[in-house]
Design a protein around this motif. Structure first.
Motif, mmCIF file in Angstrom:
data_model
loop_
_atom_site.group_PDB
_atom_site.id
_atom_site.type_symbol
_atom_site.label_atom_id
_atom_site.label_comp_id
_atom_site.label_asym_id
_atom_site.label_seq_id
_atom_site.Cartn_x
_atom_site.Cartn_y
_atom_site.Cartn_z
ATOM 1 N N ASP A 196 0.851 -1.185 0.000
ATOM 2 C CA ASP A 196 0.000 0.000 0.000
ATOM 3 C C ASP A 196 0.886 1.234 0.000
ATOM 4 O OD1 ASP A 196 1.035 0.109 2.550
ATOM 5 O OD2 ASP A 196 -0.839 -0.411 3.564
ATOM 6 N N ALA A 197 0.308 2.388 0.120
ATOM 7 C CA ALA A 197 1.063 3.636 0.055
ATOM 8 C C ALA A 197 2.065 3.742 1.196
ATOM 9 C CB ALA A 197 0.109 4.828 0.070
ATOM 10 N N THR A 198 1.684 3.243 2.381
ATOM 11 C CA THR A 198 2.599 3.309 3.534
ATOM 12 C C THR A 198 3.828 2.437 3.287
ATOM 13 O OG1 THR A 198 0.752 3.685 5.061
ATOM 14 C CG2 THR A 198 2.830 2.873 5.996
ATOM 15 N N ALA A 199 3.608 1.212 2.812
ATOM 16 C CA ALA A 199 4.727 0.310 2.546
ATOM 17 C C ALA A 199 5.635 0.860 1.459
ATOM 18 C CB ALA A 199 4.199 -1.061 2.149
ATOM 19 N N ALA A 200 5.046 1.458 0.418
ATOM 20 C CA ALA A 200 5.843 2.037 -0.663
ATOM 21 C C ALA A 200 6.697 3.194 -0.162
ATOM 22 C CB ALA A 200 4.924 2.510 -1.790
ATOM 23 N N SER A 201 6.129 4.005 0.739
ATOM 24 C CA SER A 201 6.887 5.123 1.307
ATOM 25 C C SER A 201 8.045 4.622 2.165
ATOM 26 C CB SER A 201 5.954 6.001 2.144
ATOM 27 O OG SER A 201 6.676 7.032 2.788
ATOM 28 N N LEU A 202 7.768 3.593 2.969
ATOM 29 C CA LEU A 202 8.830 3.023 3.812
ATOM 30 C C LEU A 202 9.934 2.400 2.959
ATOM 31 C CD1 LEU A 202 6.640 1.368 6.596
ATOM 32 C CD2 LEU A 202 8.104 3.386 6.833
ATOM 33 N N GLU A 245 15.484 2.597 0.820
ATOM 34 C CA GLU A 245 16.411 2.702 -0.306
ATOM 35 C C GLU A 245 17.360 3.881 -0.117
ATOM 36 O OE1 GLU A 245 13.833 2.915 -3.638
ATOM 37 O OE2 GLU A 245 13.707 0.738 -3.903
ATOM 38 N N LYS A 246 16.822 5.000 0.372
ATOM 39 C CA LYS A 246 17.670 6.174 0.620
ATOM 40 C C LYS A 246 18.696 5.875 1.715
ATOM 41 C CE LYS A 246 14.267 9.675 -0.749
ATOM 42 N NZ LYS A 246 13.431 10.814 -0.278
#
Length: 271
Positions: A52-58, A63-64
């Motif tokens: 979901d959007a939360t997992a994608a943001s995390l 990655e950073k």
């Protein structure tokens, strides 16, 4: 690499001994010295099948963080290399080329086909079969030296002789190398026969190497070598990297592996 000696720096306690043994080997062999900092290969975080959007943001944040960690690891490696090179210069030892590589063992060895000797810290070699260092030892076509500190300039060398075809090749290689000249050399054979031992002794004597030959008895090859090394104050043990089984092309030989795990002396393994 122009037949260089490569000392592998890992940010470990043995780095000083690795530098000193590398400088000693390079000077003795008349070869250039390179210091190599090895970074393991990295893989980006894998996305989940249900994101979901939360997992994608995390995942993006992770990655950073990983990219920044990789950047810092590389900067730290450069600082370690520079520090080791400066330490060598302060002691009037060999100047060195500085290298940093990242990736699998096969990638690390790219462009190193003509490396004469690779030097590792002994604790880096004390890894199970399949580790990065074990794989490097297996893939590298030249000799390797597992350095144990503190550094002591080798004056007495012990060569484990078993009269096999591979061991005969190693004996001839050492005969043609300046590594042993000036040393007190010990040719030792465990549970062998006197004729085979004499044959090896004759090869080195004819080459002008100062050598003494000894037959050892014991149920354990490794323990017999350890006892001899301690009794005769050996500074450097030399042996073949592989055994004689059909699988020897794929794994370090049993006796070589046992010596890596148990010896408190620098150990040179020959291909």
């Amino acid at each position: 690499m122009n037949n260089a000696v490569v000392a592998c720096i890992q940010g470990a306690p043995a780095d000083r001994a690795v530098c000193e043994y590398g400088a000693w080997a390079a000077t003795t062999l008349g070869a250039p010295l390179a210091l190599l900092h090895m970074l393991p290969e990295t893989r980006p975080p894998a996305p989940c099948a249900f994101m979901d959007a939360t997992a994608a943001s995390l995942l993006q944040q992770l990655e950073k963080v990983e990219n920044e960690r990789q950047r810092l690891d590389m900067a730290l490696g450069e600082a370690r290399l520079a520090g080791c090179a400066a330490w060598l210069r302060q002691r009037g030892l060999a100047s060195a080329q500085l290298l940093q590589k990242q990736g699998s063992p096969a990638v690390l060895l790219e462009g190193m086909a003509d490396v004469r000797l690779m030097v590792f810290g002994k604790e880096e070699a004390l890894n199970p079969v399949g580790s990065a260092v074990e794989t490097l030892i297996r893939l590298h076509r030249g000799a390797v030296l597992a350095a144990a500190g503190p550094f002591t300039e080798p004056r007495r060398a012990m060569f484990a002789w078993d009269a096999s075809n591979e061991c005969r090749k190693h004996l001839a290689t050492l005969t043609a190398s300046p590594l042993l000249y000036g040393m007190e050399c010990h040719l030792v054979m465990v549970n062998g026969n006197a004729t085979a031992l004499q044959n090896g002794y004759d090869v080195w004597r004819k080459a002008g190497i100062r050598v003494q030959a000894h037959m050892l008895e014991g149920t354990s090859v490794t323990e017999s070598l350890h006892r001899y090394a301690e009794t005769h104050r050996i500074d450097l043990t030399i042996m073949g990297a592989y055994g004689h089984s059909p699988r020897r092309r794929y794994f370090i030989g049993r006796h070589a592996a046992q010596m890596l795990f148990t010896s408190r002396l620098p150990l040179m393994l020959l291909r």
